[in-house]
Design an enzyme around this catalytic site. Sequence first.
Site, mmCIF file in Angstrom:
data_model
loop_
_atom_site.group_PDB
_atom_site.id
_atom_site.type_symbol
_atom_site.label_atom_id
_atom_site.label_comp_id
_atom_site.label_asym_id
_atom_site.label_seq_id
_atom_site.Cartn_x
_atom_site.Cartn_y
_atom_site.Cartn_z
ATOM 1 N N ARG A 53 -9.692 34.918 102.990
ATOM 2 C CA ARG A 53 -10.925 35.699 102.813
ATOM 3 C C ARG A 53 -11.749 35.674 104.093
ATOM 4 O O ARG A 53 -12.354 36.668 104.478
ATOM 5 C CB ARG A 53 -11.757 35.137 101.659
ATOM 6 C CG ARG A 53 -11.105 35.317 100.323
ATOM 7 C CD ARG A 53 -11.903 34.631 99.223
ATOM 8 N NE ARG A 53 -13.198 35.254 98.995
ATOM 9 C CZ ARG A 53 -14.208 34.668 98.376
ATOM 10 N NH1 ARG A 53 -14.086 33.418 97.944
ATOM 11 N NH2 ARG A 53 -15.339 35.303 98.183
ATOM 12 N N ARG A 79 -18.810 46.981 103.752
ATOM 13 C CA ARG A 79 -17.859 45.921 104.102
ATOM 14 C C ARG A 79 -17.169 46.194 105.423
ATOM 15 O O ARG A 79 -16.442 45.354 105.932
ATOM 16 C CB ARG A 79 -16.767 45.812 103.023
ATOM 17 C CG ARG A 79 -17.049 44.836 101.906
ATOM 18 C CD ARG A 79 -15.884 44.828 100.983
ATOM 19 N NE ARG A 79 -15.390 46.198 100.841
ATOM 20 C CZ ARG A 79 -14.246 46.549 100.287
ATOM 21 N NH1 ARG A 79 -13.440 45.639 99.843
ATOM 22 N NH2 ARG A 79 -13.889 47.811 100.198
ATOM 23 N N LYS A 136 -25.645 34.383 100.453
ATOM 24 C CA LYS A 136 -26.343 35.663 100.428
ATOM 25 C C LYS A 136 -26.967 35.943 99.058
ATOM 26 O O LYS A 136 -28.099 36.400 98.987
ATOM 27 C CB LYS A 136 -25.370 36.814 100.737
ATOM 28 C CG LYS A 136 -24.757 36.756 102.120
ATOM 29 C CD LYS A 136 -23.999 38.039 102.432
ATOM 30 C CE LYS A 136 -22.798 38.283 101.525
ATOM 31 N NZ LYS A 136 -21.701 37.323 101.701
ATOM 32 N N ARG A 178 -17.117 25.654 94.528
ATOM 33 C CA ARG A 178 -17.914 26.623 93.774
ATOM 34 C C ARG A 178 -17.247 26.966 92.435
ATOM 35 O O ARG A 178 -16.038 27.138 92.356
ATOM 36 C CB ARG A 178 -18.078 27.903 94.603
ATOM 37 C CG ARG A 178 -18.951 28.939 93.926
ATOM 38 C CD ARG A 178 -19.391 29.985 94.896
ATOM 39 N NE ARG A 178 -18.396 31.033 95.051
ATOM 40 C CZ ARG A 178 -18.639 32.194 95.662
ATOM 41 N NH1 ARG A 178 -19.817 32.429 96.191
ATOM 42 N NH2 ARG A 178 -17.701 33.095 95.755
ATOM 43 N N ARG A 215 -12.638 30.383 90.479
ATOM 44 C CA ARG A 215 -11.912 31.631 90.716
ATOM 45 C C ARG A 215 -10.751 31.353 91.672
ATOM 46 O O ARG A 215 -10.856 30.506 92.547
ATOM 47 C CB ARG A 215 -12.831 32.683 91.352
ATOM 48 C CG ARG A 215 -14.043 33.026 90.515
ATOM 49 C CD ARG A 215 -14.719 34.265 91.074
ATOM 50 N NE ARG A 215 -14.841 34.193 92.514
ATOM 51 C CZ ARG A 215 -15.069 35.247 93.305
ATOM 52 N NH1 ARG A 215 -15.192 36.442 92.795
ATOM 53 N NH2 ARG A 215 -15.190 35.100 94.607
#
Length: 208
Positions: free
Chosen positions: A165, A88, A13, A127, A154
């Site tokens: 997630r 969200r 996104k 990532r 992360r």
Amino acid sequence: MNIVLLGAPGAGKGTQAQKLVEEFGLAHISTGDLLRAAVKVQSELGLQAKAYMDAGKLVPDQLVINLVKERLEADDAQSGFILDGFPRNTAQAVTLDSELAAMERNLDAALLVDVKPDVIVKRLSSRRTCRSCGYTAPAGVDVCPRCGGEMYQRDDDKPETIQKRLDVYQTQTAPLIEYYRGHSILKEVDGDRPVDEVYADVRALLTK
Ligand SMILES: [Zn+2]
């Protein structure tokens, strides 16, 4: 052009948003960036948010909505915006609609960048994120190309947390797809292709 971006974490996104910003001059409103900025300048909302984050709690909806509202009133958001990371959940979407209506504005599109969960897991686990500015890149990039900061993985992007997630996305955010479909503004694009191909479709969907 007022757009809400939808899609699982890691769907790409942010990359598509960046391209839309460059071409159409829209304000890119990422709630993650907004929160970081508010905390950094120690605004009233920022200090409130920091108290929740320091306690390891989720920042409440109303606080996030107030931040977004403040940002939507800024000059550079008047000619159009892209909301990224907000709403969200359906409750936030309803609130957003009423806040926009109060400003005599509305959403033109909810753009869903659709990528299958197994592809997401692969993407996210490779990532890396900049410690200073939040820029993301695939593993192998050690220095941030935007600010020179250190790139790291992360905790959110470690395989054991990615599935969690995705589960949160499925239960909380995926219902938004139906919400916006019901409002006849949902636009879907297959995100499992090269960035420029995805963008060509995004552009066609938003400008036709
Ligand atoms: Zn950086």
